[in-house]
Design an enzyme around this catalytic site. Structure first.
Site, PDB file in Angstrom:
ATOM      1  N   MET A   1       0.264  26.813   2.573  1.00  0.00           N
ATOM      2  CA  MET A   1       0.567  27.969   3.422  1.00  0.00           C
ATOM      3  C   MET A   1       0.321  29.256   2.629  1.00  0.00           C
ATOM      4  SD  MET A   1       3.579  26.710   5.925  1.00  0.00           S
ATOM      5  CE  MET A   1       4.961  26.957   4.838  1.00  0.00           C
TER       6      MET A   1
ATOM      7  N   GLU B   1       1.544  28.385  -9.592  1.00  0.00           N
ATOM      8  CA  GLU B   1       1.054  27.382 -10.541  1.00  0.00           C
ATOM      9  C   GLU B   1       1.192  25.954  -9.979  1.00  0.00           C
ATOM     10  OE1 GLU B   1      -0.987  26.209 -13.507  1.00  0.00           O
ATOM     11  OE2 GLU B   1      -0.774  28.359 -13.165  1.00  0.00           O
ATOM     12  N   GLY B   2       2.205  25.709  -9.152  1.00  0.00           N
ATOM     13  CA  GLY B   2       2.357  24.390  -8.530  1.00  0.00           C
ATOM     14  C   GLY B   2       1.142  24.055  -7.668  1.00  0.00           C
ATOM     15  N   HIS B   3       0.734  25.011  -6.813  1.00  0.00           N
ATOM     16  CA  HIS B   3      -0.450  24.788  -5.978  1.00  0.00           C
ATOM     17  C   HIS B   3      -1.693  24.568  -6.853  1.00  0.00           C
ATOM     18  CE1 HIS B   3       1.893  27.431  -3.044  1.00  0.00           C
ATOM     19  NE2 HIS B   3       1.711  26.316  -2.369  1.00  0.00           N
TER      20      HIS B   3
HETATM   21  O1  PAF Z   1       3.814  22.098   2.010  1.00  0.00           O
HETATM   22  C1  PAF Z   1       3.310  23.000   2.711  1.00  0.00           C
HETATM   23  O2  PAF Z   1       2.964  24.097   2.230  1.00  0.00           O
HETATM   24  C2  PAF Z   1       3.120  22.768   4.198  1.00  0.00           C
HETATM   25  O3  PAF Z   1       4.173  22.044   4.739  1.00  0.00           O
HETATM   26  C3  PAF Z   1       1.763  22.110   4.555  1.00  0.00           C
HETATM   27  C4  PAF Z   1       1.643  20.714   3.960  1.00  0.00           C
HETATM   28  C5  PAF Z   1       0.623  22.994   4.029  1.00  0.00           C
HETATM   29  C6  PAF Z   1       1.614  21.998   6.075  1.00  0.00           C
HETATM   30  O4  PAF Z   1       1.642  23.250   6.687  1.00  0.00           O
END
Ligand code: PAF
Length: 283
Positions: free
Chosen positions: A32, A37-39
């Site tokens: 979203m 850093e996690g992403h």
């Molecule tokens: O973890 C998230 O950021 C959200 O729940 C996801 C998996 C992108 C779905 O909108």
């Protein structure tokens, strides 16, 4: 630095996907946005698994997974910053749907939902949340057709549920879970941390401290959940607890005594910001 390719419609993404060679592997990290850093750890993992194939990031604040009084409007956003981080991680394409209609074309809503795994933890306190998550991720998988899709274990229940969706709807892809990434003081990284004021940010450290306290009790041999987590209110004050639960890691059903791998999971509000965190307790 090179600019990353951004696509905003389903038709564009489908055309891009169809243009790839059959042997080209595709990794997808759904997010979203407001990347931290996690992403980035998810993106690196996906990159390492596609053997020179394509890495896709999706950025979409999915309205259907927010309840009416939740923080959809306050969810932090930073498109330019996200695109720069994506480029630095070697992302090949970012799917930023230009509006929710792109993914929810109607006229009838079609939902993907699960039974069982969503009863407790976030499912109990956020009605319809997982229906929204299952639906949007299924749509993203259907459009991008990845070979691998990577998620973080901070959203442990989400990961378990999405594995069930993948298995039951026969999506031909691998779902990978990655460890929680923490700030140097122990707070789990979350886009929502940006909404904490200075005082709440300090108070929120009660969460990692509490997880550590319970881990120590567990390491000293305590197996009864009432003894392990009985003082949560006290230890997490002044946070407002949405839940503190110990569940079986496979069924996500609460346990009263830990004889099999279990998960201690918490959701606590500090300064109006909902934070979740968890730790596995492995006997
Ligand atoms: O973890 C998230 O950021 C959200 O729940 C996801 C998996 C992108 C779905 O909108």
């Amino acid at each position: 630095m090179r600019r990353v390719k951004v696509l905003e419609t389903v038709a564009q993404v489908q055309a891009w996907r169809a243009s790839l060679a059959a042997a080209c592997k595709v990794g997808l990290v759904p997010t979203m946005g407001f990347l931290h850093e996690g992403h980035l750890s998810l993106l690196r993992e996906a990159k390492s698994r596609v053997n020179g194939g394509k890495l896709v990031l999706s950025i979409f604040v999915n309205p259907t997974q927010f309840g009416p009084h939740e923080d959809l409007d306050r969810y932090p956003r930073d498109r330019e910053g996200d695109l720069q981080k994506a480029a630095a991680c070697g992302v090949d394409m970012v799917f930023c749907p230009r509006s929710p209609d792109e993914l929810y074309p109607g006229p009838t809503a079609v939902w993907v939902d699960i039974e069982g795994l969503g009863e407790h933890l976030c499912g109990a306190t956020r009605p319809n949340h997982f229906r929204g998550v299952c639906t949007i991720v299924s749509k993203l998988w259907a459009v991008v057709r990845p070979d691998v899709s990577v998620f973080g274990k901070k959203d442990y229940q989400q990961l378990a549920i999405l594995r069930a969706v993948q298995r039951n709807l026969f999506f031909p892809l691998e779902v990978v879970g990655m460890p929680i990434v923490r700030e140097s003081d122990g707070l789990a990284m979350s886009s929502r941390n940006a909404n904490l004021d200075e005082t709440s940010r300090r108070q929120a450290l009660a969460i990692p401290r509490y997880l550590e306290t319970v881990r120590q009790r567990f390491a000293s041999g305590q197996r009864r959940v009432a003894e392990l987590i009985g003082d949560a209110e006290d230890k997490l004050a002044p946070g407002s607890i949405a839940y503190v639960e110990v569940v079986d890691t496979t069924t996500l059903q609460p346990v009263s005594e830990i004889r099999r791998p279990a998960l201690l999971a918490v959701a606590v509000h500090f300064g109006g910001v909902r934070l979740i965190d968890n730790t596995e307790l492995l006997p």
